[in-house]
Design an enzyme around this catalytic site. Structure first.
Site, short mmCIF file in Angstrom:
data_model
loop_
_atom_site.label_atom_id
_atom_site.label_comp_id
_atom_site.label_asym_id
_atom_site.label_seq_id
_atom_site.Cartn_x
_atom_site.Cartn_y
_atom_site.Cartn_z
N GLN A 183 37.48 42.55 -1.52
CA GLN A 183 36.14 42.46 -0.96
C GLN A 183 35.94 41.11 -0.29
O GLN A 183 36.60 40.13 -0.64
CB GLN A 183 35.08 42.69 -2.03
CG GLN A 183 35.02 41.62 -3.11
CD GLN A 183 33.94 41.93 -4.16
OE1 GLN A 183 33.49 43.06 -4.31
NE2 GLN A 183 33.54 40.90 -4.89
N THR A 184 35.05 41.09 0.69
CA THR A 184 34.60 39.83 1.29
C THR A 184 33.11 39.69 1.01
O THR A 184 32.40 40.68 0.85
CB THR A 184 34.85 39.81 2.81
OG1 THR A 184 34.12 40.88 3.43
CG2 THR A 184 36.33 39.94 3.11
N ASN A 185 32.67 38.44 0.97
CA ASN A 185 31.25 38.20 0.70
C ASN A 185 30.83 36.90 1.37
O ASN A 185 31.65 36.01 1.62
CB ASN A 185 30.98 38.13 -0.81
CG ASN A 185 29.61 38.69 -1.17
OD1 ASN A 185 28.69 38.66 -0.35
ND2 ASN A 185 29.46 39.20 -2.37
N GLY A 237 34.22 49.12 -13.17
CA GLY A 237 32.98 48.60 -13.75
C GLY A 237 33.18 47.99 -15.13
O GLY A 237 32.23 47.90 -15.90
N ARG A 274 19.90 49.70 -1.63
CA ARG A 274 19.82 48.27 -1.95
C ARG A 274 18.97 47.50 -0.96
O ARG A 274 18.18 46.65 -1.34
CB ARG A 274 21.25 47.72 -1.96
CG ARG A 274 21.39 46.31 -2.47
CD ARG A 274 22.88 45.97 -2.51
NE ARG A 274 23.16 44.64 -2.95
CZ ARG A 274 24.35 44.08 -2.91
NH1 ARG A 274 25.37 44.79 -2.44
NH2 ARG A 274 24.55 42.86 -3.32
N GLU A 277 38.15 38.31 -2.24
CA GLU A 277 38.48 38.56 -3.64
C GLU A 277 39.30 39.85 -3.76
O GLU A 277 38.85 40.91 -3.35
CB GLU A 277 37.21 38.67 -4.48
CG GLU A 277 36.45 37.37 -4.62
CD GLU A 277 35.22 37.50 -5.50
OE1 GLU A 277 35.04 36.67 -6.40
OE2 GLU A 277 34.44 38.46 -5.28
N ASP A 304 33.93 34.46 0.52
CA ASP A 304 34.90 34.99 -0.45
C ASP A 304 35.86 36.00 0.16
O ASP A 304 35.45 36.88 0.93
CB ASP A 304 34.18 35.72 -1.59
CG ASP A 304 33.35 34.79 -2.45
OD1 ASP A 304 33.75 33.64 -2.64
OD2 ASP A 304 32.29 35.23 -2.92
N ARG A 346 21.12 38.18 -2.69
CA ARG A 346 21.28 38.99 -1.48
C ARG A 346 22.78 39.05 -1.14
O ARG A 346 23.24 38.46 -0.15
CB ARG A 346 20.47 38.39 -0.32
CG ARG A 346 18.98 38.50 -0.51
CD ARG A 346 18.21 37.92 0.67
NE ARG A 346 18.42 36.48 0.83
CZ ARG A 346 17.81 35.54 0.11
NH1 ARG A 346 16.96 35.89 -0.84
NH2 ARG A 346 18.05 34.26 0.32
N GLY A 347 23.50 39.73 -1.99
CA GLY A 347 24.93 39.85 -1.76
C GLY A 347 25.23 40.56 -0.46
O GLY A 347 24.55 41.51 -0.08
N GLU A 403 28.40 41.86 0.39
CA GLU A 403 29.79 42.23 0.20
C GLU A 403 30.17 43.50 0.97
O GLU A 403 29.35 44.39 1.19
CB GLU A 403 30.13 42.40 -1.28
CG GLU A 403 29.43 43.56 -1.95
CD GLU A 403 28.17 43.14 -2.67
OE1 GLU A 403 27.47 42.22 -2.16
OE2 GLU A 403 27.87 43.71 -3.74
N GLU A 434 29.07 29.96 0.11
CA GLU A 434 30.36 30.50 -0.32
C GLU A 434 30.81 31.61 0.63
O GLU A 434 30.00 32.42 1.09
CB GLU A 434 30.26 31.05 -1.75
CG GLU A 434 31.58 31.47 -2.36
CD GLU A 434 31.44 31.70 -3.87
OE1 GLU A 434 30.79 30.88 -4.55
OE2 GLU A 434 31.98 32.71 -4.35
#
Length: 383
Positions: free
Chosen positions: A174-176, A256, A333, A161, A159, A185-186, A188, A157
Site C-alpha cells: 500500500q501507499t499512503n 485484519g 469513508r 508498506e 509510505d 484522513r488516510g 491509502e 509521511e
C-alpha cells in the site's frame, strides 16, 4: 508458400482494430445461400488471418506483463554509510563488506530499521528491495519518508508498506500520504504486483516535490498526487528523513489480524541495495531556509519528475489491473472525494462504493514441485 509480412501492415491492423472484439467475438453473419468457403484461401486472406492470429497472441500474452517504459533511471547510488544510520536494533542489521547492501532482520527479539542521516526539503528516495519469502503473515516491510520524530503531533509521511501474507499467497502493498498530522484522513491505496518481490530485487521510489508526489515501481509510476490548494496542510511540506524498517504487525497486517507472525520460520530478512537519496539536506527546524531553491529546481527538472506518455500508459495498465482499493472511490469513508482525487472513469467502474473491487481476483496457492526445496520451521528456536 512463403508469405512476407510487412511491419507497417501489422501496425496498421494493430492500431485500427478493436482487439477484444476481433479476437474474441464470433462473427455469425454468414448468408445461408452463400457457398461453403473454399479450403484454399486467397493469398491476401491468408496474410490477413495470419496477421490477426499473431495480433491476438500478442495481446493475450502482453496483458499480464508490464508495458515497457523508458530505460532505467540514471541514478547516483550511495553506500549505507554515505546516507544512512541504524534506527533501532542494530544487532538485526547486516551490511555487506562493500557497504552497498543492507539486510534488515525480524525475529522474536525485535524488528529492525534504518534512517537517513539527513532531513531533506523535498527529495527522491529510492532503493532496490527484496522481501522475505513464504510464511510472511503479519510482517510489514516499509520504505517511507517521515518527520514524526521532530513533529510528533503534526508530522508528514509518505509510505510504501509491503504487507505479508499466508503461505502460498502473494505479497500486497500500500501507499499512503499524510500531511501535518492528518492521520484521521488516510489516503491509502492497495495493490498487488505482477511479479514475486521475494524472488528478485525491484526498485521502489518516492518522488516528493513542491507540487507533486509520484510513487514508482521500477520505472512505472503507480500513483501520482498533484497538490491542490484545498488540501491545505494535508500536503506534506516539512523536511523529512528516509526510512526502511521490518516489523511485527500481527494485529492488522494480514486478514485484519487473524494471521500472526509465525516465528518458527525466523529470521525474516529484507534486503536493500542501490540506495538513492537526492534532495537538499536541511535542518528540519529551520523553516525559513532558502538555500535549497537550486536543488529543488534540479529535482523538479529530473527525468523521474515528468511522466512520459508511455509511462502514463503503463500507469493506467497497472492501476486498472493491480489496484484493489483506493480511498478516492470509497464513498462510505469519504462521501465527497478528497480535493486531490482525480476520478478516472475506467478506474471508477471497477470499484464498489466502499473503494474495493467489484470483482476481486481469486488467488491459488503456489504449487511446489515434488522434491523442490521448501523452507522448514526453525525447530531449534526457543519457545
Amino acid at each position: 508458400m512463403y508469405v512476407y509480412i510487412h511491419t507497417h501492415s501489422f501496425q496498421t491492423l494493430d492500431q485500427n482494430m478493436n482487439h477484444q472484439h476481433v479476437c474474441f467475438h464470433r462473427h455469425r453473419r454468414r448468408s445461408q445461400s452463400s457457398p461453403s468457403p473454399s479450403p484454399l484461401l486467397t493469398s491476401s486472406s491468408t496474410v490477413y488471418h495470419l496477421l490477426l492470429f499473431t495480433l491476438c497472441i500478442k495481446h493475450f500474452f502482453i496483458d499480464n506483463k508490464p508495458i515497457q517504459t523508458a530505460m532505467a533511471f540514471d541514478l547516483n547510488t550511495i553506500t549505507f554509510d554515505q546516507g544512512y544510520v541504524p534506527l533501532f536494533s542494530d544487532f538485526n542489521i547486516d551490511r555487506s563488506e562493500d557497504d552497498t547492501n543492507v539486510r534488515l532482520l525480524l525475529n522474536r527479539q525485535s524488528g529492525s530499521g534504518i534512517i537517513s542521516s539527513d532531513y531533506y526539503n523535498y527529495g527522491f528516495f529510492s532503493a532496490k528491495i527484496k522481501l522475505p519469502a513464504e510464511n510472511t503473515a503479519g510482517i510489514v516491510v516499509a520504505f517511507y519518508s517521515s518527520n514524526v520524530d521532530v513533529f510528533p503531533k503534526r508530522h508528514d509521511e509518505l509510505d510504501v508498506e509491503f504487507l505479508g501474507n499466508v503461505r502460498g499467497k502473494p505479497w500486497r502493498f500500500q501507499t499512503n500520504v499524510y500531511g501535518n498530522g492528518s492521520t484521521s484522513r488516510g489516503r491509502e491505496e492497495r495493490y498487488r504486483l505482477w511479479f514475486d518481490p521475494s524472488k528478485e530485487f525491484h526498485r521502489y521510489s518516492i518522488l516528493w516535490t513542491r507540487n507533486k508526489i509520484i510513487f514508482y515501481v521500477d520505472e512505472i509510476p503507480i500513483r501520482e498526487v498533484l497538490r491542490d490548494e484545498n488540501m491545505g496542510g494535508d500536503y506534506p511540506s516539512k523536511p523529512m528523513s528516509s526510512y526502511a524498517t521490518v516489523w511485527d504487525a500481527s494485529t492488522w497486517a494480514t486478514g485484519g489480524g487473524r494471521h500472526k507472525v509465525d516465528y518458527r520460520f525466523e529470521p525474516f530478512t529484507s534486503e536493500f541495495q542501490d540506495l538513492v537519496l537526492q534532495g537538499c539536506p536541511v535542518d528540519p527546524t529551520d523553516a525559513a531556509s532558502t538555500n535549497c531553491l537550486d536543488a529543488i529546481d534540479e529535482l523538479e527538472a529530473s527525468e523521474f519528475a515528468t511522466i512520459t506518455p508511455r509511462q502514463r500508459q503503463a500507469k493506467k495498465w497497472f492501476r486498472e489491473k493491480y489496484m484493489y482499493y483506493s480511498y478516492c472511490y470509497d464513498r462510505v469513508r469519504y462521501p465527497s472525494p478528497l480535493p486531490e482525487c482525480l476520478l478516472i472513469s475506467s478506474e471508477q467502474e471497477l470499484f464498489k462504493n466502499n473503494g474495493r473491487l467489484k470483482n476481486p481476483p481469486r488467488f491459488h496457492r503456489y504449487r511446489h514441485s515434488r522434491g523442490g526445496s521448501q523452507r522448514q520451521p526453525n525447530t531449534t528456536a526457543a519457545y
